[in-house]
Design a protein around this motif. Structure first.
Motif, PDB file in Angstrom:
ATOM      1  N   PRO A   7      83.319  71.544  44.447  1.00  0.00           N
ATOM      2  CA  PRO A   7      82.570  71.308  43.206  1.00  0.00           C
ATOM      3  C   PRO A   7      82.549  69.823  42.826  1.00  0.00           C
ATOM      4  N   ALA A   8      83.620  69.101  43.125  1.00  0.00           N
ATOM      5  CA  ALA A   8      83.672  67.666  42.812  1.00  0.00           C
ATOM      6  C   ALA A   8      82.671  66.883  43.653  1.00  0.00           C
ATOM      7  N   ASP A   9      82.494  67.283  44.926  1.00  0.00           N
ATOM      8  CA  ASP A   9      81.493  66.624  45.776  1.00  0.00           C
ATOM      9  C   ASP A   9      80.109  66.763  45.158  1.00  0.00           C
ATOM     10  N   VAL A  10      79.791  67.970  44.738  1.00  0.00           N
ATOM     11  CA  VAL A  10      78.474  68.236  44.149  1.00  0.00           C
ATOM     12  C   VAL A  10      78.335  67.480  42.837  1.00  0.00           C
ATOM     13  N   ALA A  11      79.389  67.461  42.037  1.00  0.00           N
ATOM     14  CA  ALA A  11      79.344  66.793  40.737  1.00  0.00           C
ATOM     15  C   ALA A  11      79.032  65.301  40.875  1.00  0.00           C
ATOM     16  N   SER A  12      79.419  64.696  41.985  1.00  0.00           N
ATOM     17  CA  SER A  12      79.167  63.263  42.169  1.00  0.00           C
ATOM     18  C   SER A  12      77.699  62.971  42.493  1.00  0.00           C
ATOM     19  N   HIS A  13      76.929  63.989  42.811  1.00  0.00           N
ATOM     20  CA  HIS A  13      75.504  63.820  43.127  1.00  0.00           C
ATOM     21  C   HIS A  13      74.669  64.262  41.923  1.00  0.00           C
ATOM     22  N   ASN A  14      74.689  63.439  40.897  1.00  0.00           N
ATOM     23  CA  ASN A  14      74.046  63.812  39.638  1.00  0.00           C
ATOM     24  C   ASN A  14      73.057  62.767  39.137  1.00  0.00           C
ATOM     25  N   SER A  15      72.593  61.908  40.045  1.00  0.00           N
ATOM     26  CA  SER A  15      71.604  60.904  39.667  1.00  0.00           C
ATOM     27  C   SER A  15      70.680  60.649  40.851  1.00  0.00           C
ATOM     28  N   ALA A  16      69.508  60.101  40.573  1.00  0.00           N
ATOM     29  CA  ALA A  16      68.546  59.824  41.634  1.00  0.00           C
ATOM     30  C   ALA A  16      69.127  58.870  42.677  1.00  0.00           C
ATOM     31  N   GLU A  17      69.980  57.943  42.233  1.00  0.00           N
ATOM     32  CA  GLU A  17      70.573  56.974  43.159  1.00  0.00           C
ATOM     33  C   GLU A  17      71.568  57.645  44.114  1.00  0.00           C
ATOM     34  N   LYS A  18      72.337  58.588  43.599  1.00  0.00           N
ATOM     35  CA  LYS A  18      73.364  59.263  44.404  1.00  0.00           C
ATOM     36  C   LYS A  18      72.852  60.547  45.035  1.00  0.00           C
ATOM     37  N   GLY A  19      71.679  60.986  44.635  1.00  0.00           N
ATOM     38  CA  GLY A  19      71.137  62.257  45.087  1.00  0.00           C
ATOM     39  C   GLY A  19      71.372  63.313  44.020  1.00  0.00           C
ATOM     40  N   LEU A  20      70.486  64.292  43.969  1.00  0.00           N
ATOM     41  CA  LEU A  20      70.579  65.366  42.978  1.00  0.00           C
ATOM     42  C   LEU A  20      70.897  66.665  43.702  1.00  0.00           C
ATOM     43  N   TYR A  21      72.131  67.128  43.548  1.00  0.00           N
ATOM     44  CA  TYR A  21      72.557  68.380  44.162  1.00  0.00           C
ATOM     45  C   TYR A  21      72.772  69.407  43.056  1.00  0.00           C
ATOM     46  N   ILE A  22      72.426  70.649  43.352  1.00  0.00           N
ATOM     47  CA  ILE A  22      72.733  71.742  42.434  1.00  0.00           C
ATOM     48  C   ILE A  22      73.376  72.876  43.222  1.00  0.00           C
ATOM     49  N   ILE A  23      74.097  73.716  42.506  1.00  0.00           N
ATOM     50  CA  ILE A  23      74.716  74.897  43.096  1.00  0.00           C
ATOM     51  C   ILE A  23      74.011  76.123  42.527  1.00  0.00           C
ATOM     52  N   VAL A  24      73.621  77.036  43.412  1.00  0.00           N
ATOM     53  CA  VAL A  24      73.112  78.346  43.003  1.00  0.00           C
ATOM     54  C   VAL A  24      73.840  79.368  43.861  1.00  0.00           C
ATOM     55  N   ASP A  25      74.637  80.199  43.216  1.00  0.00           N
ATOM     56  CA  ASP A  25      75.414  81.240  43.915  1.00  0.00           C
ATOM     57  C   ASP A  25      76.218  80.683  45.089  1.00  0.00           C
ATOM     58  N   ASN A  26      76.963  79.629  44.842  1.00  0.00           N
ATOM     59  CA  ASN A  26      77.830  78.978  45.836  1.00  0.00           C
ATOM     60  C   ASN A  26      77.101  78.303  46.982  1.00  0.00           C
ATOM     61  N   ASN A  27      75.794  78.221  46.916  1.00  0.00           N
ATOM     62  CA  ASN A  27      75.023  77.455  47.893  1.00  0.00           C
ATOM     63  C   ASN A  27      74.639  76.127  47.255  1.00  0.00           C
ATOM     64  N   VAL A  28      74.649  75.071  48.069  1.00  0.00           N
ATOM     65  CA  VAL A  28      74.347  73.731  47.571  1.00  0.00           C
ATOM     66  C   VAL A  28      72.948  73.334  48.041  1.00  0.00           C
ATOM     67  N   TYR A  29      72.152  72.868  47.091  1.00  0.00           N
ATOM     68  CA  TYR A  29      70.781  72.459  47.366  1.00  0.00           C
ATOM     69  C   TYR A  29      70.591  71.008  46.978  1.00  0.00           C
ATOM     70  N   ASP A  30      69.934  70.247  47.856  1.00  0.00           N
ATOM     71  CA  ASP A  30      69.588  68.857  47.557  1.00  0.00           C
ATOM     72  C   ASP A  30      68.156  68.856  47.013  1.00  0.00           C
ATOM     73  N   VAL A  31      68.034  68.647  45.712  1.00  0.00           N
ATOM     74  CA  VAL A  31      66.716  68.683  45.068  1.00  0.00           C
ATOM     75  C   VAL A  31      66.182  67.275  44.764  1.00  0.00           C
ATOM     76  N   THR A  32      66.792  66.267  45.377  1.00  0.00           N
ATOM     77  CA  THR A  32      66.413  64.876  45.132  1.00  0.00           C
ATOM     78  C   THR A  32      64.919  64.652  45.358  1.00  0.00           C
ATOM     79  N   ASN A  33      64.408  65.122  46.481  1.00  0.00           N
ATOM     80  CA  ASN A  33      63.001  64.893  46.814  1.00  0.00           C
ATOM     81  C   ASN A  33      62.093  66.013  46.323  1.00  0.00           C
ATOM     82  N   PHE A  34      62.662  66.980  45.619  1.00  0.00           N
ATOM     83  CA  PHE A  34      61.896  68.127  45.122  1.00  0.00           C
ATOM     84  C   PHE A  34      61.526  67.972  43.645  1.00  0.00           C
TER      85      PHE A  34
END
Length: 84
Positions: A7-34
Protein backbone atom coordinates in the motif's frame (compact mmCIF):
# COMPACT_ATOMS: atom_id res chain seq x y z
CA UNK A 1 4.40 -10.12 -15.63
CA UNK A 2 2.48 -8.71 -12.72
CA UNK A 3 4.31 -6.74 -10.05
CA UNK A 4 3.68 -6.81 -6.31
CA UNK A 5 3.08 -3.53 -4.50
CA UNK A 6 2.65 -2.59 -0.88
CA UNK A 7 0.00 0.00 0.00
CA UNK A 8 2.90 2.39 0.68
CA UNK A 9 4.27 1.84 -2.85
CA UNK A 10 0.90 2.77 -4.32
CA UNK A 11 0.51 5.73 -1.96
CA UNK A 12 3.74 7.24 -3.30
CA UNK A 13 2.22 7.39 -6.82
CA UNK A 14 -0.28 10.16 -6.19
CA UNK A 15 0.75 12.89 -8.62
CA UNK A 16 1.23 13.30 -12.36
CA UNK A 17 4.99 13.59 -11.82
CA UNK A 18 5.24 10.33 -9.85
CA UNK A 19 2.46 8.54 -11.71
CA UNK A 20 -1.15 7.99 -10.68
CA UNK A 21 -1.82 4.53 -9.27
CA UNK A 22 -5.08 3.32 -7.79
CA UNK A 23 -6.13 0.11 -6.08
CA UNK A 24 -9.37 -1.68 -6.95
CA UNK A 25 -9.96 -4.98 -5.14
CA UNK A 26 -6.23 -5.47 -4.42
CA UNK A 27 -5.28 -4.90 -8.05
CA UNK A 28 -3.07 -1.94 -8.91
CA UNK A 29 -3.84 0.19 -11.95
CA UNK A 30 -1.67 2.90 -13.50
CA UNK A 31 -4.14 5.57 -14.61
CA UNK A 32 -1.50 8.22 -15.37
CA UNK A 33 -2.13 8.17 -19.13
CA UNK A 34 -5.85 7.44 -18.75
CA UNK A 35 -6.90 10.63 -16.95
CA UNK A 36 -7.70 12.48 -20.18
CA UNK A 37 -9.80 9.55 -21.45
CA UNK A 38 -11.72 8.97 -18.20
CA UNK A 39 -15.40 9.75 -18.86
CA UNK A 40 -15.81 11.07 -15.31
CA UNK A 41 -12.93 13.49 -15.79
CA UNK A 42 -9.40 13.71 -14.50
CA UNK A 43 -10.34 15.32 -11.18
CA UNK A 44 -11.77 12.17 -9.60
CA UNK A 45 -8.78 10.02 -10.61
CA UNK A 46 -6.40 12.60 -9.15
CA UNK A 47 -8.45 12.61 -5.93
CA UNK A 48 -8.14 8.83 -5.43
CA UNK A 49 -4.59 8.44 -6.76
CA UNK A 50 -2.37 6.52 -4.37
CA UNK A 51 -5.38 5.07 -2.54
CA UNK A 52 -7.73 2.13 -2.51
CA UNK A 53 -10.51 3.36 -4.80
CA UNK A 54 -12.59 0.15 -4.67
CA UNK A 55 -15.59 1.71 -2.94
CA UNK A 56 -15.73 4.69 -5.30
CA UNK A 57 -15.09 2.51 -8.35
CA UNK A 58 -17.91 0.04 -7.68
CA UNK A 59 -20.31 2.87 -6.89
CA UNK A 60 -20.12 4.07 -10.51
CA UNK A 61 -18.88 1.09 -12.55
CA UNK A 62 -19.66 -2.56 -13.18
CA UNK A 63 -17.40 -5.51 -13.91
CA UNK A 64 -17.45 -4.91 -17.68
CA UNK A 65 -15.43 -1.72 -17.15
CA UNK A 66 -12.66 -3.68 -15.43
CA UNK A 67 -12.69 -6.33 -18.15
CA UNK A 68 -12.36 -3.64 -20.81
CA UNK A 69 -9.55 -1.63 -19.21
CA UNK A 70 -7.62 -4.17 -17.09
CA UNK A 71 -5.37 -5.40 -19.91
CA UNK A 72 -4.27 -1.83 -20.60
CA UNK A 73 -4.09 -0.39 -17.07
CA UNK A 74 -3.40 -3.19 -14.58
CA UNK A 75 0.23 -3.27 -13.50
CA UNK A 76 0.16 -5.55 -10.47
CA UNK A 77 -1.39 -6.52 -7.17
CA UNK A 78 -1.16 -5.36 -3.58
CA UNK A 79 0.73 -7.73 -1.35
CA UNK A 80 0.47 -6.89 2.31
CA UNK A 81 3.72 -6.72 4.22
CA UNK A 82 4.35 -9.90 6.18
CA UNK A 83 2.79 -9.80 9.59
CA UNK A 84 5.10 -10.92 12.38
Amino acid sequence: MSQSFTPADVASHNSAEKGLYIIVDNNVYDVTNFIDEHPGGAKILKRVAGKDASKQFWKYHNESVLKKYSPKLKIGEVKEAAKL
